[in-house]
Design a protein around this motif. Structure first.
Motif, mmCIF file in Angstrom:
data_model
loop_
_atom_site.group_PDB
_atom_site.id
_atom_site.type_symbol
_atom_site.label_atom_id
_atom_site.label_comp_id
_atom_site.label_asym_id
_atom_site.label_seq_id
_atom_site.Cartn_x
_atom_site.Cartn_y
_atom_site.Cartn_z
ATOM 1 N N ARG A 1 58.219 70.320 27.622
ATOM 2 C CA ARG A 1 57.027 70.688 28.362
ATOM 3 C C ARG A 1 56.985 69.850 29.635
ATOM 4 O O ARG A 1 57.174 68.636 29.577
ATOM 5 C CB ARG A 1 55.777 70.420 27.528
ATOM 6 C CG ARG A 1 54.519 70.720 28.327
ATOM 7 C CD ARG A 1 53.282 70.574 27.503
ATOM 8 N NE ARG A 1 52.939 69.180 27.281
ATOM 9 C CZ ARG A 1 51.894 68.788 26.563
ATOM 10 N NH1 ARG A 1 51.147 69.693 25.962
ATOM 11 N NH2 ARG A 1 51.617 67.526 26.405
ATOM 12 N N ASP B 1 52.295 66.768 31.410
ATOM 13 C CA ASP B 1 50.871 67.128 31.294
ATOM 14 C C ASP B 1 50.070 65.845 31.480
ATOM 15 O O ASP B 1 49.566 65.270 30.527
ATOM 16 C CB ASP B 1 50.614 67.763 29.921
ATOM 17 C CG ASP B 1 49.153 68.149 29.732
ATOM 18 O OD1 ASP B 1 48.352 67.970 30.672
ATOM 19 O OD2 ASP B 1 48.813 68.628 28.639
ATOM 20 N N ARG C 1 44.949 68.194 36.078
ATOM 21 C CA ARG C 1 45.779 68.008 34.906
ATOM 22 C C ARG C 1 46.998 68.899 34.954
ATOM 23 O O ARG C 1 46.980 69.937 35.616
ATOM 24 C CB ARG C 1 44.955 68.453 33.688
ATOM 25 C CG ARG C 1 44.759 67.439 32.639
ATOM 26 C CD ARG C 1 44.201 68.095 31.379
ATOM 27 N NE ARG C 1 45.243 68.186 30.369
ATOM 28 C CZ ARG C 1 45.045 68.582 29.123
ATOM 29 N NH1 ARG C 1 43.856 68.923 28.720
ATOM 30 N NH2 ARG C 1 46.050 68.625 28.272
ATOM 31 N N MET D 1 52.399 77.730 27.725
ATOM 32 C CA MET D 1 51.470 77.284 26.697
ATOM 33 C C MET D 1 50.234 78.151 26.835
ATOM 34 O O MET D 1 49.820 78.498 27.938
ATOM 35 C CB MET D 1 51.108 75.825 26.895
ATOM 36 C CG MET D 1 52.207 74.919 26.409
ATOM 37 S SD MET D 1 51.647 73.236 26.142
ATOM 38 C CE MET D 1 50.708 73.381 24.625
ATOM 39 N N GLU E 1 46.635 77.722 26.100
ATOM 40 C CA GLU E 1 45.671 76.708 25.667
ATOM 41 C C GLU E 1 44.385 76.740 26.499
ATOM 42 O O GLU E 1 43.484 75.947 26.298
ATOM 43 C CB GLU E 1 46.298 75.314 25.693
ATOM 44 C CG GLU E 1 46.960 74.915 26.992
ATOM 45 C CD GLU E 1 47.641 73.538 26.915
ATOM 46 O OE1 GLU E 1 47.414 72.786 25.956
ATOM 47 O OE2 GLU E 1 48.400 73.229 27.855
HETATM 48 MG MG MG Z 1 47.292 70.713 25.535
#
Ligand code: MG
Ligand code: PEP
Length: 594
Positions: free
Chosen positions: A334, A337, A360, A431, A433
């Motif tokens: 990933r 983040d 973010r 992702m 989310e």
């Molecule tokens: Mg997350």
């Protein structure tokens, strides 16, 4: 007399050791009288010089890492430091009080804060925080006190803290820290995630732990039940010592449930179980529990706890190592983040009012293509060593997905121009989310190769419940009907588009939810390595056919409590049927929190 407190169990296991209290903030400022005013003034000047050096370094690093605008705050701190009025006030007080300068600074800071607090203007309040920060730096130099850390512990201890940041946890001396008791946090806070990664029993959300647990007292903590016992009676110690032995035996048994590592349902369907990792040492944990790949590598942990950004070579080495170690199984990297509850100290990102909704993940990366591209170059280069997949966090819609893919294409072109090898078929995942991504799941599914559901964030954004706030942890409900509908929508969209839909949030590692998730259409689960063996055992006692019927029934239900009751009942029945393995009562991890 023994004292028992209930918190939220977030990392299983039992620890028995003396309490080591840890506080990031405080040092005490002594007061003493001095006779040599010149020597005291020289101490102050030396501390000012040292603080100026610190601030200049941070200023330069921030300009380099984030640009000039973000570095301005440190220029403001330098101005406060060089403010003649402050220096004059300290000198005058020194002559008047004849006490040590750190004490005088403390007095003056309190006085300034009182004055600034009476002014009803946000800018002045911000200035108070800046002033206190500068005074804090000066005092630490005067007291020769470093920013505290858990890097060096004298003896085996249970750490007791009001709060632990992911970087406190990641730098902890894990040869001596064998348990964590924390007042703040919840199952999905990153310190809890790290505790599971480090396989250290942990209980969070323990009210008043820091003030009520005496340093050096004996503590038992049960990371499964969320129980903390201070000054236990001899009988209690004997019971928990035995339980700890039983747990070790149980853990060993679970490891050998499947020699191949395959998780197969009763009706013969294989479910892929992958590991979530944060730090390179977890690769070995993942192999030990026979994970079938890394479903989530939280690469931002390579960036925290250090003074400079990792360069391309260093990142390449880390990624290539993981890819080689897991080959031919996939490693899902990933992209960083950063933000939320994870910060890079040296980038000094400004404090935000709503960090979970703020700068973010891909929002940060798209604003900093230099940092982003370096990471992508390292990832693509590492792709030749096995099966590497790239996944983007916090995607909220098609434009954002296209933007990050565009950056990947630019990096590919750069590598082509430089004749650097990479695998052109690297799979790109999104992702899921952010609730908007679920609403658009059918569209997003046609523009990426796989989905991974980040339920930790999805639940926080969908239910508007901060994932790190222990006061509202009871409202953080994975079994909420709205959450389950979202999972179902995303899984169906993935299925229609013919792509994989996995879950890498903490729900994936909680056996309470396994049957329901499979029934909702999830085909792969990724979790902390420690959770893989129990989930594999759970799957061996589930039929996919029954799981689908369960999901149909649950999707008709109206409340979390009804759903929770039903899945808890079914999970308990399963546990009873393989009691030989689960000789110690095994309840779901996230089930403890709500
Ligand atoms: Mg997350
Ligand atoms: C999630 O949000 O579920 C997730 C896996 O990512 P993180 O916990 O790192 O935010």
């Amino acid at each position: 007399m023994e004292q028992r407190t209930q918190g939220i169990g977030v990392s299983p296991g039992i620890a028995i050791a003396t309490a080591h209290k840890f506080s990031r903030e405080r040092y005490s400022v002594p007061k003493y009288y001095i006779t040599d005013l010149d020597a005291e003034t020289k101490r102050l000047d030396r501390a000012i010089e040292q603080t100026r050096d610190d601030l200049t370094t941070i200023y330069n690093q921030t300009v380099e890492g984030l640009g000039k605008a973000h570095a301005e705050i440190f220029r403001a701190h330098l101005m406060i430091l060089d403010d003649v009025a402050l220096r004059d006030d300290v000198s005058q007080q020194l002559k008047k009080e004849c006490t040590n300068v750190e004490y005088i600074l403390d007095l003056l800071a309190k006085r300034y804060v009182q004055v600034l607090d009476t002014i009803d203007d946000q800018r002045f309040r911000e200035r108070t925080a800046d002033l206190l920060d500068v005074v804090d730096r000066l005092q630490r130099h005067l007291l020769e006190s470093e920013r505290p850390s858990l890097r060096h512990l004298e003896c085996t201890s249970v750490i007791v803290a009001k709060d632990l940041s992911p970087s406190d946890t990641a730098t902890m001396d894990i040869t001596k820290a064998i348990g964590l008791v924390v007042e703040a946090g919840s199952v999905t806070s990153h310190s809890a995630i790290l505790a599971r990664a480090l396989e250290i029993p942990a209980v969070v959300g323990v009210p008043a732990a820091f003030d009520t647990i005496p340093s050096g007292s004996l503590v038992i903590l049960d990371g499964q039940a969320g129980l903390v016992i201070v000054n236990p009676e001899p009988d209690t110690i004997a019971i928990y010592t035995k339980a700890r032995e039983n747990l070790a035996i149980q853990k060993e048994k679970l490891l050998h449930i499947s020699e191949s590592g395959i998780a197969r349902t009763q009706d013969g369907i294989d479910i892929s179980l992958c590991a979530n990792i944060e730090l390179p040492f977890e690769i070995e944990h993942s192999l030990r529990v026979k994970a079938q790949g890394i479903g989530l590598y939280r690469t931002e942990y390579l960036f925290i706890n250090r003074d400079t950004l990792p360069n391309e070579e260093e990142q390449y080495d880390a990624y290539a190592h993981a890819v080689r170690a897991l080959a031919p199984n996939p490693v899902t990297l990933r992209t960083m983040d950063i933000g939320g509850d994870k910060f890079i100290a040296h980038l000094q990102v400004l404090k935000e009012d709503n960090p979970q909704l703020g700068w973010r993940a891909v929002r940060f990366c798209l604003a900093r293509p230099d940092i982003f591209k370096t990471q992508l170059r390292a990832m693509l280069r590492a792709s030749i060593h096995g099966t590497l997949r790239i996944m983007f966090p916090m995607i909220s819609g098609i434009e954002e997905l296209r933007q990050v893919k565009q950056v990947v294409n630019e990096v590919r072109e750069e590598l082509d121009r430089e004749n650097i090898e990479y695998n052109a078929d690297v799979k790109i995942g999104s992702m899921i989310e952010v609730p908007s991504a679920v609403a658009l799941a059918d569209l997003i599914a046609t523009e990426c190769d796989f989905f991974s559901l980040g339920t930790n964030d999805l639940i926080q954004y969908l239910l508007a419940v901060d994932r790190v706030n222990e006061k509202i942890a009871h409202l953080y409900q994975p079994a909420h009907p709205a959450v389950l509908r979202m999972i179902h929508t995303a899984a169906s969209a993935a299925q229609n588009a013919g792509i994989e839909c996995s879950i890498c949030g903490e729900m994936a590692g909680d056996p309470l939810y396994t049957e329901l998730l499979l029934g909702l259409g999830i085909t792969s689960l990724s979790m902390a390595p420690v959770a893989i063996p129990p989930i594999r055992a759970e799957i061996a006692h589930i039929s996919l056919n029954d799981a689908r019927k369960l999901a149909e029934e649950v999707l008709q239900m109206r409340t979390s409590s009804e759903i929770k009751e039903l899945i808890t009942y079914r999970h308990k029945q399963r546990v009873d049927s393989f009691e030989d393995v689960f000789s110690v009562d095994y309840n779901g991890l996230t089930g403890k929190s709500n």
